[in-house]
Design a protein around this motif. Structure first.
Motif: not given
Ligand code: E4P
Length: 215
Positions: A199-208, A210-215
């Motif tokens: 779960d932590k890994g998924i959160e990290g991937f999603m956050a990275d 979204q920082r570049v590509h948005g939602n």
């Protein structure tokens, strides 16, 4: 290793089937009673959801009663396996049923010698109850190992269903000792898939992302 799901709840079974985790189903009178409803109708539905064996237990305690019930249960569907309690009457019923080609799962096994007797009588499956032994402060998994050793020594082809599973550790230990099958409650199945680092890994991937590509 096969995963059976230990429940009579059709929603839980559907969920396990959709994960590819229901190679079979085991029920017992307590699990059937928990669902209410008409037992034959429930078993019909379960057998249509799962291609593999579905264990349905007899209620009778005498040999003749068990045989009659087993014949009726076996007519519900081709994938029904009749669950018979590990008693002297049960062994006699298993012997007759095996001669008739009705598959049986001998349940409530708490000693390796009970499993040996069950397989000699003609059982196709034996179900050692590990959790109920653990509950008493007696380790359950060595029972599975001993049954496996005996079956190997004499080339018995019955399959061991590790039953009364309470935790993911029971499933891991069953796999490590080489049990053919673990029958797993839906609540434990859900826990097997979970790891906080996933779960932590998924959160990290999603956050990275979204920082570049948005939602
Ligand atoms: C197995 O076939 C039984 O239905 C089941 O595993 C019993 O588990 P319990 O000890 O949690 O009731």
């Amino acid at each position: 290793m096969k995963f059976f799901i230990d429940t009579a709840n059709v929603d839980e079974i559907r969920d396990a089937v959709s994960m590819g985790m229901a190679d079979g189903v085991t029920t017992n009178p307590s699990l059937m009673a928990r669902e209410g409803g008409e037992p034959v109708a429930i078993l019909k539905e379960i057998t249509s959801l799962v291609a593999g064996p579905v264990s349905a237990e007899v209620i009778s305690l005498d040999t003749e009663g068990m045989i009659q019930e087993a014949r009726g249960l076996a007519m519900i569907a081709d994938n029904i396996v009749v669950k018979i309690p590990m008693t002297v009457d049960g062994l006699k019923a298993v012997r007759v049923l095996s001669m008739e080609g009705i598959r049986t799962n001998v349940t409530l096994i708490f000693s390796p010698l009970q499993a040996l007797m069950a397989v000699k009588a003609g059982a196709n499956y034996v179900s050692p109850f590990v959790g109920r032994l653990d509950d008493l402060g007696q380790e359950g998994m060595p029972l599975v190992e001993q049954i496996g050793q005996i079956f190997m020594n004499y080339e018995f082809h019955a399959e061991i269903i590790v039953a009364s599973i309470r935790t993911p550790m029971h499933v891991l230990d069953a796999a490590l000792v080489g049990a053919h099958i673990a029958t797993i409650p839906h609540s434990v199945l859900a826990k097997l898939a979970y790891h906080p680092m996933t779960d932590k890994g998924i959160e990290g991937f999603m956050a990275d992302w979204q920082r570049v590509h948005g939602n």
